[in-house]
Design an enzyme around this catalytic site. Structure first.
Site, PDB file in Angstrom:
ATOM      1  N   ASP A 178     -96.738  -9.627 -43.980  1.00  0.00           N
ATOM      2  CA  ASP A 178     -96.787 -10.966 -44.527  1.00  0.00           C
ATOM      3  C   ASP A 178     -97.217 -11.848 -44.110  1.00  0.00           C
ATOM      4  O   ASP A 178     -97.914 -11.605 -43.598  1.00  0.00           O
ATOM      5  CB  ASP A 178     -95.521 -11.226 -45.927  1.00  0.00           C
ATOM      6  CG  ASP A 178     -95.984 -11.703 -48.199  1.00  0.00           C
ATOM      7  OD1 ASP A 178     -97.636 -12.490 -47.149  1.00  0.00           O
ATOM      8  OD2 ASP A 178     -95.895 -11.308 -48.597  1.00  0.00           O
TER       9      ASP A 178
ATOM     10  N   ASN B  55    -105.814 -17.092 -50.595  1.00  0.00           N
ATOM     11  CA  ASN B  55    -103.981 -16.559 -50.450  1.00  0.00           C
ATOM     12  C   ASN B  55    -103.700 -16.745 -49.512  1.00  0.00           C
ATOM     13  O   ASN B  55    -104.039 -17.826 -48.800  1.00  0.00           O
ATOM     14  CB  ASN B  55    -103.927 -15.072 -50.307  1.00  0.00           C
ATOM     15  CG  ASN B  55    -102.447 -14.274 -50.135  1.00  0.00           C
ATOM     16  OD1 ASN B  55    -102.037 -14.925 -51.133  1.00  0.00           O
ATOM     17  ND2 ASN B  55    -101.919 -13.547 -49.375  1.00  0.00           N
TER      18      ASN B  55
ATOM     19  N   ARG C  39    -108.349 -15.202 -55.576  1.00  0.00           N
ATOM     20  CA  ARG C  39    -107.704 -16.311 -55.311  1.00  0.00           C
ATOM     21  C   ARG C  39    -107.655 -17.108 -53.651  1.00  0.00           C
ATOM     22  O   ARG C  39    -107.435 -15.573 -52.576  1.00  0.00           O
ATOM     23  CB  ARG C  39    -106.881 -15.974 -55.879  1.00  0.00           C
ATOM     24  CG  ARG C  39    -105.185 -15.376 -55.769  1.00  0.00           C
ATOM     25  CD  ARG C  39    -103.612 -15.464 -55.997  1.00  0.00           C
ATOM     26  NE  ARG C  39    -103.194 -15.228 -55.855  1.00  0.00           N
ATOM     27  CZ  ARG C  39    -102.967 -14.694 -54.867  1.00  0.00           C
ATOM     28  NH1 ARG C  39    -103.011 -14.936 -54.190  1.00  0.00           N
ATOM     29  NH2 ARG C  39    -101.555 -13.465 -54.187  1.00  0.00           N
TER      30      ARG C  39
ATOM     31  N   ASP D 174    -105.208  -8.170 -59.246  1.00  0.00           N
ATOM     32  CA  ASP D 174    -105.594  -6.680 -59.973  1.00  0.00           C
ATOM     33  C   ASP D 174    -105.361  -6.652 -58.370  1.00  0.00           C
ATOM     34  O   ASP D 174    -104.897  -5.461 -58.495  1.00  0.00           O
ATOM     35  CB  ASP D 174    -106.310  -6.645 -60.342  1.00  0.00           C
ATOM     36  CG  ASP D 174    -107.348  -6.174 -59.900  1.00  0.00           C
ATOM     37  OD1 ASP D 174    -107.717  -5.902 -58.795  1.00  0.00           O
ATOM     38  OD2 ASP D 174    -108.299  -5.650 -60.721  1.00  0.00           O
TER      39      ASP D 174
END
Length: 291
Positions: A200, A105, A103, A123
């Site tokens: 992050d 991000n 996906r 995963d």
């Protein structure tokens, strides 16, 4: 310094804040797994939100209104009235269909107007993701490089000559030299100790300092963009801090997103909310997408 709650709508995985409007007063972000795009007006307090059909990794406002949204199999252009328009996909850029379920991000628009957008596997498979670049007209997307695990924070220096980039499990910030629309000469600026958590999302302020959000780090930390030295820490009342952006008329309010997934809400009742702090720095304006 401590951050306080700005918006009390809980996000499963809040991500990708932007600040737009004449006074940088409209804060927009996504609840990635909640399949929502949300906003809050810093001056009036007005809130909006809409749902997406798939998980949504980013929502970046467009010059013409609406957003470009990183739905799992997108991206898509969304008009202000909700009309959706298809764009080139990862399969178009790669030339093949990947076997791993991935996906979108984090993503951000460069000073040159291109959208840089990255992927990760659901995963968390090592090196299953990649970083892509879409031209500002929305008609062309290309794969820049693969072997990415969790493509995350990225931003540019004030002069646009450096791109900063985070692949979270590497626990570091890498630097690329920018030559027109090309990025070259990747090397590492700084590596973070495990005690800080996992890097992050991030943003770069007007002095080329990096503000990095730390997953399981309870904080956003500021680092010198030249030496990597730690300059400031903004503590947050939640463990999973995901990203940040400067907003407000003077670009001096740091807006911080967080996640509530896998968090004990009795222990951290403000997990997943949106926070704000005034750390004494000024940021850069959010660059809008052109198409």
């Amino acid at each position: 310094m401590k951050a306080i709650v700005l918006d009390d709508r809980r996000n499963v995985l809040g991500e990708g804040p932007t600040a737009t409007g004449l006074k940088n007063e409209l804060i927009t972000w996504v609840d990635l797994y909640g399949k929502k795009v949300r906003s809050r007006h810093l001056i009036t307090g007005a809130i909006t939100e809409y749902e997406t059909a798939e998980d949504v990794g980013f929502a970046i406002p467009r010059k013409s209104g609406g957003e470009i949204i990183g739905t799992a199999n997108g991206p898509l252009l969304r008009d202000s009235d909700g009309t959706l328009h298809e764009l080139p996909t990862r399969e178009d850029a790669d030339g093949y269909k990947v076997s791993q379920v991935v996906r979108w991000n984090d993503a951000k628009v460069s000073p040159q107007g291109d959208l840089f957008l990255g992927t990760m596997a659901y995963d968390f498979k090592t090196n299953a993701g990649a970083l892509y670049q879409m031209r500002g007209d929305g008609k062309h997307m290309r794969r820049l490089f693969g072997d990415v695990t969790i493509s995350n924070g990225l931003d540019w220096s004030v002069d646009g000559k450096i791109m900063y980039y985070i692949d979270t499990p590497l626990r570091r910030v890498d630097i690329f030299d920018v030559e027109e629309r090309e990025i070259k000469n990747r090397h590492t600026l700084m590596t973070f100790p495990e005690s800080m958590g996992m890097p992050d999302g991030m943003c770069v302020d007007a002095n080329d300092n990096l503000w990095v959000a730390f997953w399981m780090g309870y904080a956003v930390r500021c680092f010198d963009g030249r030496t990597g030295a730690l300059l400031e820490e903004v503590s947050c009342p939640a463990p999973r801090i995901t990203s940040c952006v400067f907003g407000g008329e003077n670009l001096d309010q740091l807006i911080i997103t967080s996640a509530s997934e896998d968090t004990d809400l009795k222990e951290y009742p403000e997990a997943g909310l949106i926070f704000v702090a005034s750390p004494g720095a000024r940021g850069q304006k959010t660059t809008l997408f052109g198409a």
